[in-house]
Design an enzyme around this catalytic site. Structure first.
Site, PDB file in Angstrom:
ATOM      1  N   GLN A 220       0.845  -1.197   0.000  1.00 24.38           N
ATOM      2  CA  GLN A 220       0.000   0.000   0.000  1.00 24.38           C
ATOM      3  C   GLN A 220       0.880   1.246   0.000  1.00 24.38           C
ATOM      4  OE1 GLN A 220      -3.375  -0.820   3.160  1.00 24.38           O
ATOM      5  NE2 GLN A 220      -1.570  -2.039   3.598  1.00 24.38           N
ATOM      6  N   ASN A 221       2.187   1.039   0.131  1.00 20.01           N
ATOM      7  CA  ASN A 221       3.094   2.182   0.251  1.00 20.01           C
ATOM      8  C   ASN A 221       3.356   2.830  -1.102  1.00 20.01           C
ATOM      9  OD1 ASN A 221       3.135   1.420   2.870  1.00 20.01           O
ATOM     10  ND2 ASN A 221       5.197   0.571   2.855  1.00 20.01           N
TER      11      ASN A 221
ATOM     12  N   HIS B 261      -1.781   1.470  -4.032  1.00 20.05           N
ATOM     13  CA  HIS B 261      -2.188   2.866  -3.858  1.00 20.05           C
ATOM     14  C   HIS B 261      -1.347   3.830  -4.688  1.00 20.05           C
ATOM     15  CE1 HIS B 261      -4.282   1.790   0.234  1.00 20.05           C
ATOM     16  NE2 HIS B 261      -4.969   1.420  -0.824  1.00 20.05           N
TER      17      HIS B 261
ATOM     18  N   CYS C 218      -6.075  14.332 -18.179  1.00 16.48           N
ATOM     19  CA  CYS C 218      -5.873  13.406 -19.308  1.00 16.48           C
ATOM     20  C   CYS C 218      -5.054  12.175 -18.944  1.00 16.48           C
ATOM     21  CB  CYS C 218      -5.221  14.141 -20.490  1.00 16.48           C
ATOM     22  SG  CYS C 218      -3.456  14.491 -20.245  1.00 16.48           S
TER      23      CYS C 218
ATOM     24  N   THR D 202       0.946  -3.073   8.584  1.00 20.79           N
ATOM     25  CA  THR D 202      -0.288  -2.419   8.126  1.00 20.79           C
ATOM     26  C   THR D 202      -1.368  -2.528   9.192  1.00 20.79           C
ATOM     27  OG1 THR D 202      -2.041  -2.355   6.460  1.00 20.79           O
ATOM     28  CG2 THR D 202      -1.003  -4.507   6.823  1.00 20.79           C
TER      29      THR D 202
ATOM     30  N   ASN E  74       3.801  -6.988  13.297  1.00 14.43           N
ATOM     31  CA  ASN E  74       3.315  -5.660  13.699  1.00 14.43           C
ATOM     32  C   ASN E  74       3.441  -5.575  15.218  1.00 14.43           C
ATOM     33  OD1 ASN E  74       1.652  -3.340  14.237  1.00 14.43           O
ATOM     34  ND2 ASN E  74       0.553  -3.710  12.327  1.00 14.43           N
TER      35      ASN E  74
ATOM     36  N   ALA F  19       9.124  -4.510  12.007  1.00 15.52           N
ATOM     37  CA  ALA F  19       9.350  -5.365  10.834  1.00 15.52           C
ATOM     38  C   ALA F  19      10.836  -5.610  10.583  1.00 15.52           C
ATOM     39  CB  ALA F  19       8.706  -4.720   9.605  1.00 15.52           C
TER      40      ALA F  19
HETATM   41  P1  OAD Z   1      -1.245   2.719   9.040  1.00 12.36           P
HETATM   42  O1  OAD Z   1      -0.554   3.954   9.485  1.00 12.36           O
HETATM   43  O2  OAD Z   1      -2.720   2.686   9.082  1.00 12.36           O
HETATM   44  O3  OAD Z   1      -0.732   1.492   9.910  1.00 12.36           O
HETATM   45  C1  OAD Z   1       0.630   1.290  10.159  1.00 12.36           C
HETATM   46  C2  OAD Z   1       0.785   0.009  10.956  1.00 12.36           C
HETATM   47  O4  OAD Z   1       2.174  -0.225  11.092  1.00 12.36           O
HETATM   48  C3  OAD Z   1       0.198   0.071  12.363  1.00 12.36           C
HETATM   49  O5  OAD Z   1      -0.604  -1.092  12.571  1.00 12.36           O
HETATM   50  C4  OAD Z   1       1.424   0.053  13.273  1.00 12.36           C
HETATM   51  O6  OAD Z   1       1.198  -0.658  14.495  1.00 12.36           O
HETATM   52  C5  OAD Z   1       2.437  -0.652  12.415  1.00 12.36           C
HETATM   53  N1  OAD Z   1       3.838  -0.324  12.676  1.00 12.36           N
HETATM   54  C6  OAD Z   1       4.384   0.811  13.155  1.00 12.36           C
HETATM   55  N2  OAD Z   1       5.712   0.714  13.195  1.00 12.36           N
HETATM   56  C7  OAD Z   1       6.032  -0.511  12.727  1.00 12.36           C
HETATM   57  C8  OAD Z   1       7.247  -1.211  12.504  1.00 12.36           C
HETATM   58  N3  OAD Z   1       8.441  -0.659  12.755  1.00 12.36           N
HETATM   59  N4  OAD Z   1       7.188  -2.466  11.999  1.00 12.36           N
HETATM   60  C9  OAD Z   1       5.991  -3.045  11.721  1.00 12.36           C
HETATM   61  N5  OAD Z   1       4.818  -2.431  11.904  1.00 12.36           N
HETATM   62  C10 OAD Z   1       4.836  -1.186  12.400  1.00 12.36           C
HETATM   63  O7  OAD Z   1      -0.661   2.403   7.570  1.00 12.36           O
HETATM   64  P2  OAD Z   1      -1.299   1.488   6.434  1.00 12.36           P
HETATM   65  O8  OAD Z   1      -1.905   0.256   6.998  1.00 12.36           O
HETATM   66  O9  OAD Z   1      -0.268   1.365   5.381  1.00 12.36           O
HETATM   67  O10 OAD Z   1      -3.946   5.120   1.966  1.00 12.36           O
HETATM   68  O11 OAD Z   1      -2.457   2.429   5.911  1.00 12.36           O
HETATM   69  C11 OAD Z   1      -3.245   2.011   4.842  1.00 12.36           C
HETATM   70  C12 OAD Z   1      -3.600   3.175   3.979  1.00 12.36           C
HETATM   71  O12 OAD Z   1      -4.170   4.215   4.781  1.00 12.36           O
HETATM   72  C13 OAD Z   1      -2.434   3.876   3.311  1.00 12.36           C
HETATM   73  O13 OAD Z   1      -1.998   3.245   2.131  1.00 12.36           O
HETATM   74  C14 OAD Z   1      -2.977   5.247   3.025  1.00 12.36           C
HETATM   75  C15 OAD Z   1      -3.633   5.499   4.344  1.00 12.36           C
HETATM   76  O14 OAD Z   1      -4.662   6.424   4.358  1.00 12.36           O
HETATM   77  C16 OAD Z   1      -4.175   6.137   1.138  1.00 12.36           C
HETATM   78  O15 OAD Z   1      -3.586   7.198   1.217  1.00 12.36           O
HETATM   79  C17 OAD Z   1      -5.221   5.849   0.121  1.00 12.36           C
END
Ligand code: OAD
Length: 259
Positions: free
Chosen positions: A108-109, A126, A137, A197, A222, A240
């Site tokens: 998702q990054n 994403h 366009c 995530t 996580n 991670a």
């Molecule tokens: P989030 O910020 O929602 O979640 C990050 C996750 O990473 C959390 O569950 C943390 O506990 C965990 N975390 C933090 N540090 C960590 C580490 N060092 N190792 C492992 N895990 C760790 O991010 P996403 O799940 O990527 O979308 O968010 C999903 C989507 O929401 C993104 O792609 C973005 C956002 O809004 C859009 O912009 C469309």
């Protein structure tokens, strides 16, 4: 925490599944880049969506209403990501690709750190910060070129539209072919790694359940629990950059052990 031994956490059945795994999907989120110094979206005061409201920065309506602010916010994230370096989690995922006959990295990054670490065939659900595309366009341009031309406001396209970051915003569809490939791989996977995530944004987060229903073992890496933790066969509650190398070590150990 520098070193982690998972031997005690792995049940014999899970060990067997790890050894037999052929089709593996890694599904990553912002947490995988946290150890590179990039903020996650949720959790903690530094989180992006604690400091800004998604509806003001990450929707097509916001871009139409305040294109300068949106452009500058993404320009800033692009600079931060470009200055960051891949961390041990990104590097471990490059090596994971060599451990299994079929390995797909679905992220998702938008920061491009998986690719910079050396991962190939990365599905970006994403989109990416490394490109800009015309909101009207669809024409594309490298983000560094767009920022060189116009650092403070979205550059204009020849068609009269404005360039925007080539990311997916709330309210927009994910790239269909990318999502289809990710879903097909998750449905057929025998192992899914959900790494860094919160699994709170759909349809991306649905990949975990899809894999689980298809019979895959699910391993979550996580430090904090998520809505999908309950269906995980193993939770590695570590960053991670520590958890993935430890898992890699276990996979290699399972392979060496006599069956
Ligand atoms: P989030 O910020 O929602 O979640 C990050 C996750 O990473 C959390 O569950 C943390 O506990 C965990 N975390 C933090 N540090 C960590 C580490 N060092 N190792 C492992 N895990 C760790 O991010 P996403 O799940 O990527 O979308 O968010 C999903 C989507 O929401 C993104 O792609 C973005 C956002 O809004 C859009 O912009 C469309």
């Amino acid at each position: 925490m520098d070193d982690l031994d998972l031997s005690a956490d792995l049940t014999p059945p899970l060990r067997r599944r790890l050894r037999a795994a052929r089709r593996v999907v890694a599904f990553t989120g912002a947490g995988v880049s946290q150890e590179s110094g990039l903020a996650t979206f949720r959790g903690g005061r530094e989180a992006l969506w604690q400091r800004a409201r998604p509806e003001e920065l990450a929707t097509p309506e916001a871009f139409v209403r305040q294109p300068r602010q949106v452009w500058q916010w993404y320009a800033d994230r692009h600079r931060t990501a470009a200055a960051a370096a891949p961390n041990p989690a990104h590097h471990a995922l490059v090596r994971f690709a060599g451990l299994f006959p079929s390995f797909l990295l679905v992220t998702q990054n938008v920061d491009g750190l998986h690719q910079r670490a050396g991962s190939r065939d990365v599905l970006e659900l994403h989109g990416t910060l490394r490109a800009a595309r015309c909101h009207a366009c669809g024409r594309r341009m490298e983000m560094h070129e767009a920022l060189r031309r116009s650092p403070d406001e979205p550059p204009a396209c020849a068609c009269g539209g404005l360039f925007r970051p080539a990311v997916v915003w709330f309210g927009e569809a994910l790239p269909a072919a990318v999502l289809e490939r990710a879903m097909a791989a998750a449905a057929r996977a025998d192992l899914l790694l959900a790494v860094g995530t919160s699994a709170s944004v759909f349809p991306a987060a649905g990949l975990i359940e899809l894999a689980h229903r298809g019979g895959a073992a699910v391993i979550e890496v996580n430090p904090r629990p998520t809505a999908f933790s309950a269906l995980a066969d193993l939770r590695i509650t570590a960053p991670a950059g520590v958890g993935l190398p430890a898992l890699e070590e276990e996979v290699r150990r399972c392979r060496r052990a006599p069956s």
